[in-house]
Design a protein around this motif. Structure first.
Motif, PDB file in Angstrom:
ATOM      1  N   MET A 121     -13.295  17.397   5.328  1.00 53.39           N
ATOM      2  CA  MET A 121     -13.410  16.121   6.298  1.00 53.39           C
ATOM      3  C   MET A 121     -11.978  15.890   6.656  1.00 53.39           C
ATOM      4  N   SER A 122     -12.240  15.499   8.029  1.00 59.75           N
ATOM      5  CA  SER A 122     -10.264  15.168   8.695  1.00 59.75           C
ATOM      6  C   SER A 122     -10.402  13.938   7.627  1.00 59.75           C
ATOM      7  N   LYS A 123      -8.714  13.324   8.659  1.00 58.04           N
ATOM      8  CA  LYS A 123      -8.337  12.398   8.498  1.00 58.04           C
ATOM      9  C   LYS A 123      -9.315  10.089   8.839  1.00 58.04           C
ATOM     10  N   TRP A 124      -9.119  10.090   7.915  1.00 59.27           N
ATOM     11  CA  TRP A 124      -9.961   8.848   8.133  1.00 59.27           C
ATOM     12  C   TRP A 124      -9.422   8.312   9.564  1.00 59.27           C
ATOM     13  N   SER A 125      -9.006   8.135   9.684  1.00 57.55           N
ATOM     14  CA  SER A 125      -7.297   7.403  11.010  1.00 57.55           C
ATOM     15  C   SER A 125      -7.834   8.540  12.418  1.00 57.55           C
ATOM     16  N   ASN A 126      -8.651   9.482  11.758  1.00 58.55           N
ATOM     17  CA  ASN A 126      -9.057  10.124  13.250  1.00 58.55           C
ATOM     18  C   ASN A 126     -10.476   9.440  14.044  1.00 58.55           C
ATOM     19  N   TYR A 127     -11.217   8.733  12.970  1.00 60.59           N
ATOM     20  CA  TYR A 127     -12.362   8.346  13.357  1.00 60.59           C
ATOM     21  C   TYR A 127     -11.651   6.961  14.147  1.00 60.59           C
ATOM     22  N   ILE A 128     -11.090   6.529  13.960  1.00 64.68           N
ATOM     23  CA  ILE A 128     -10.169   4.732  14.059  1.00 64.68           C
ATOM     24  C   ILE A 128     -10.069   4.582  16.034  1.00 64.68           C
ATOM     25  N   ASN A 129     -10.991   3.639  16.188  1.00 63.62           N
ATOM     26  CA  ASN A 129      -9.856   3.693  18.099  1.00 63.62           C
ATOM     27  C   ASN A 129      -8.765   3.802  17.962  1.00 63.62           C
ATOM     28  N   PRO A 130      -8.847   4.719  19.547  1.00 59.60           N
ATOM     29  CA  PRO A 130      -6.790   4.840  19.522  1.00 59.60           C
ATOM     30  C   PRO A 130      -6.225   3.196  19.887  1.00 59.60           C
ATOM     31  N   THR A 131      -6.563   2.516  19.956  1.00 60.57           N
ATOM     32  CA  THR A 131      -6.420   1.076  20.993  1.00 60.57           C
ATOM     33  C   THR A 131      -5.683   0.451  19.369  1.00 60.57           C
ATOM     34  N   VAL A 132      -7.023   0.414  18.672  1.00 65.45           N
ATOM     35  CA  VAL A 132      -6.700  -0.365  17.363  1.00 65.45           C
ATOM     36  C   VAL A 132      -5.231   0.005  16.409  1.00 65.45           C
ATOM     37  N   ARG A 133      -5.927   1.806  16.628  1.00 60.48           N
ATOM     38  CA  ARG A 133      -4.851   2.504  15.473  1.00 60.48           C
ATOM     39  C   ARG A 133      -3.380   2.150  16.160  1.00 60.48           C
ATOM     40  N   GLN A 134      -2.920   1.599  17.254  1.00 59.10           N
ATOM     41  CA  GLN A 134      -1.456   2.156  18.145  1.00 59.10           C
ATOM     42  C   GLN A 134      -0.866  -0.119  17.724  1.00 59.10           C
ATOM     43  N   ILE A 135      -2.035  -0.665  17.684  1.00 55.34           N
ATOM     44  CA  ILE A 135      -1.198  -2.450  17.282  1.00 55.34           C
ATOM     45  C   ILE A 135      -0.650  -2.295  15.735  1.00 55.34           C
ATOM     46  N   PRO A 136       0.209  -2.799  16.369  1.00 57.44           N
ATOM     47  CA  PRO A 136       0.812  -3.320  14.578  1.00 57.44           C
ATOM     48  C   PRO A 136       0.726  -4.251  14.033  1.00 57.44           C
ATOM     49  N   PRO A 137       0.967  -4.380  12.754  1.00 57.01           N
ATOM     50  CA  PRO A 137       0.249  -5.366  11.944  1.00 57.01           C
ATOM     51  C   PRO A 137       0.806  -6.587  12.512  1.00 57.01           C
ATOM     52  N   SER A 138       0.695  -7.841  11.870  1.00 55.32           N
ATOM     53  CA  SER A 138       1.564  -9.817  12.340  1.00 55.32           C
ATOM     54  C   SER A 138       2.397  -9.115  11.723  1.00 55.32           C
ATOM     55  N   GLY A 139       3.786  -9.197  13.024  1.00 58.06           N
ATOM     56  CA  GLY A 139       4.713  -9.318  11.859  1.00 58.06           C
ATOM     57  C   GLY A 139       5.295 -10.928  11.085  1.00 58.06           C
ATOM     58  N   ILE A 140       4.222 -12.023  11.737  1.00 59.61           N
ATOM     59  CA  ILE A 140       4.525 -13.095  10.975  1.00 59.61           C
ATOM     60  C   ILE A 140       3.438 -12.939   9.831  1.00 59.61           C
ATOM     61  N   ARG A 141       2.783 -12.081   9.740  1.00 56.41           N
ATOM     62  CA  ARG A 141       2.282 -11.910   7.558  1.00 56.41           C
ATOM     63  C   ARG A 141       3.043 -11.068   6.616  1.00 56.41           C
ATOM     64  N   ARG A 142       3.439 -10.055   8.073  1.00 58.21           N
ATOM     65  CA  ARG A 142       4.225  -9.054   6.545  1.00 58.21           C
ATOM     66  C   ARG A 142       5.537 -10.759   6.040  1.00 58.21           C
ATOM     67  N   PHE A 143       6.087 -11.043   6.685  1.00 62.85           N
ATOM     68  CA  PHE A 143       7.018 -12.054   5.963  1.00 62.85           C
ATOM     69  C   PHE A 143       6.253 -13.059   4.899  1.00 62.85           C
ATOM     70  N   PHE A 144       5.034 -13.290   5.847  1.00 65.71           N
ATOM     71  CA  PHE A 144       3.866 -14.311   4.302  1.00 65.71           C
ATOM     72  C   PHE A 144       4.366 -13.270   2.765  1.00 65.71           C
ATOM     73  N   ASP A 145       3.185 -12.669   3.281  1.00 67.44           N
ATOM     74  CA  ASP A 145       3.264 -11.874   2.393  1.00 67.44           C
ATOM     75  C   ASP A 145       4.476 -11.874   1.169  1.00 67.44           C
ATOM     76  N   LEU A 146       5.552 -10.929   1.885  1.00 66.56           N
ATOM     77  CA  LEU A 146       6.417 -11.247   1.100  1.00 66.56           C
ATOM     78  C   LEU A 146       7.394 -12.412   0.286  1.00 66.56           C
ATOM     79  N   ALA A 147       6.897 -13.869   1.134  1.00 70.03           N
ATOM     80  CA  ALA A 147       7.396 -14.455   0.776  1.00 70.03           C
ATOM     81  C   ALA A 147       6.297 -14.566  -0.879  1.00 70.03           C
ATOM     82  N   ALA A 148       4.843 -14.510  -0.654  1.00 70.71           N
ATOM     83  CA  ALA A 148       3.788 -15.227  -1.540  1.00 70.71           C
ATOM     84  C   ALA A 148       4.232 -14.445  -2.909  1.00 70.71           C
TER      85      ALA A 148
END
Length: 397
Positions: free
Chosen positions: A1-28
């Motif tokens: 089977m192809s990579k699961w990412s190939n089935y995901i809407n390209p617009t969603v795939r290219q959106i980066p995760p929230s930069g706020i949440r990255r530092f929140f998760d590190l701090a936690a």
């Protein structure tokens, strides 16, 4: 089977995760961290608001409401907006949503067709650009600057308008800078909006957290109500972030279109949160004003403190964020934030995650206790001192 990412809407795939949440998760994951990162009040929702929720559960209020929300709540929202100089029919021109985040998504999906340009002053809240893209729009950023107190000017707005421009997305008081716009600034913007037949989404979630001057609801300006969707809610002013309740106010046709999407996705906002919001509007003014007074004390503390330790910082007039300049440290905003977290256990957010105009700055929320803010400033002072920058007389040019 192809990579699961190939089935995901390209617009969603290219959106980066929230930069706020990255530092929140590190701090936690670290002990002893003082977080100036996430924009959340450190106050608990006032007791009388929580009690209204509890009492509603005892009464068995656990049902759906109208798609539009409880009429009583919409009537109180209309009363509040009326006090801001703009009048809406609560039956047809107000929609209660699951937080302002849903209201923003609905507004964009209602107005934006594929390829339409949405003009967004930056620095801006992290969801504005991704939500525009998810709606099929093209975000066009307008960088504001510390020299202009992070205000959008009519000249800068005029410079980016093209035949594809359709929507102007505003947020004042601003997240992340704390900037405000006075009435004359907004009148100048309104003239450009009128000239180019733009629509406006005005996110005013921080309207009651205004410390200098007076907040002007954009829809209250001459000719702007018919072309504006006003977004607001209860998270910030009433310390109700987890209740997830917001609203949109606009002309009947806009609200009817937004409701179509709302009824097929959310159906309605939770009734318990709506009952609590009704209590907040009817009886929460005193508690809200007490919290705003505390934020104002903290605002003065952090702005003075940043300048004392060598971080130039313009004075925010609203919200609960400061946006000090760190470019002279020789570190990028991301390097500064990560090093500060690892070395001194203070969490801040790199300014560049909020778009162009945020480079060289970090966002610091002062929705924390005076004790934590004082300790955070001391730790940041140590951090700068090790780099030979403590109490430097740097002036931002």
């Amino acid at each position: 089977m192809s990579k699961w990412s190939n089935y995901i809407n390209p617009t969603v795939r290219q959106i980066p995760p929230s930069g706020i949440r990255r530092f929140f998760d590190l701090a936690a994951e670290m002990e002893g961290v003082i977080s100036l990162g996430v924009g959340e009040p450190d106050f608990v929702t006032p007791w009388h608001i929580r009690e209204a929720c509890i009492y509603s559960l005892h009464r068995g209020s656990t049902t759906y409401t109208s798609n539009h929300g409880l009429l009583e709540l919409r009537e109180e929202i209309a009363n509040y907006l009326g006090s801001q100089g703009v009048h809406y029919n609560p039956k047809k021109e107000i929609l209660v949503t699951v937080g302002v985040s849903e209201a923003l998504d609905l507004a964009l999906r209602t107005l934006v067709c594929p390829g339409d340009e949405v003009i967004i002053p930056t620095p801006c809240y992290v969801s504005y650009l991704p939500c525009t893209e998810l709606a099929g729009g093209v975000p066009v950023t307008v960088a504001t600057s510390m020299e202009d107190q992070f205000r959008l000017t009519a000249d800068k707005l005029e410079a980016v308008i093209t035949p594809k421009s359709k929507v102007l997305l505003l947020c004042f008081p601003n997240n992340p800078t704390g900037a405000i716009m006075d009435r004359q600034n907004l009148l100048n913007i309104a003239e450009v909006v009128r000239k180019h037949d733009l629509l406006v989404i005005s996110d005013e979630i921080y309207d009651r957290l205004t410390y200098t001057g007076h907040h002007t609801c954009f829809a209250s300006l001459p000719g702007m109500q018919e072309r504006t969707i006003v977004l607001n809610g209860f998270s910030k002013a009433y310390a109700m972030t987890g209740w997830r309740l917001g609203y949109a106010a606009a002309n009947e046709e806009f609200i009817a279109a937004m409701t179509k999407i709302h009824q097929y996705t959310m159906l309605c906002a939770p009734i318990t949160a709506q009952v609590s919001a009704l209590e907040a509007l009817r009886h929460g003014k005193s508690a809200m004003q007490d919290m705003v007074t505390q934020y104002n004390r903290r605002r003065r503390l952090v702005v003075h403190g940043f300048k004392e330790i060598g971080l130039p910082c313009f004075e925010p007039g609203g919200a609960f964020y400061a946006f000090p300049y760190i470019g002279h440290t020789g570190l990028t905003a991301a390097e500064f934030a990560e090093s500060l977290l690892l070395e001194e256990k203070v969490a801040v957010i790199p300014g560049d995650v909020f778009g162009p105009g945020g480079e060289g700055c970090v966002r610091c929320s002062y929705a924390s206790s005076l004790e934590d803010l004082t300790e955070a400033l001391q730790r940041m002072g140590r951090f700068l001192k090790r780099r030979g920058l403590h109490n430097s007389k740097v002036v931002y040019l």
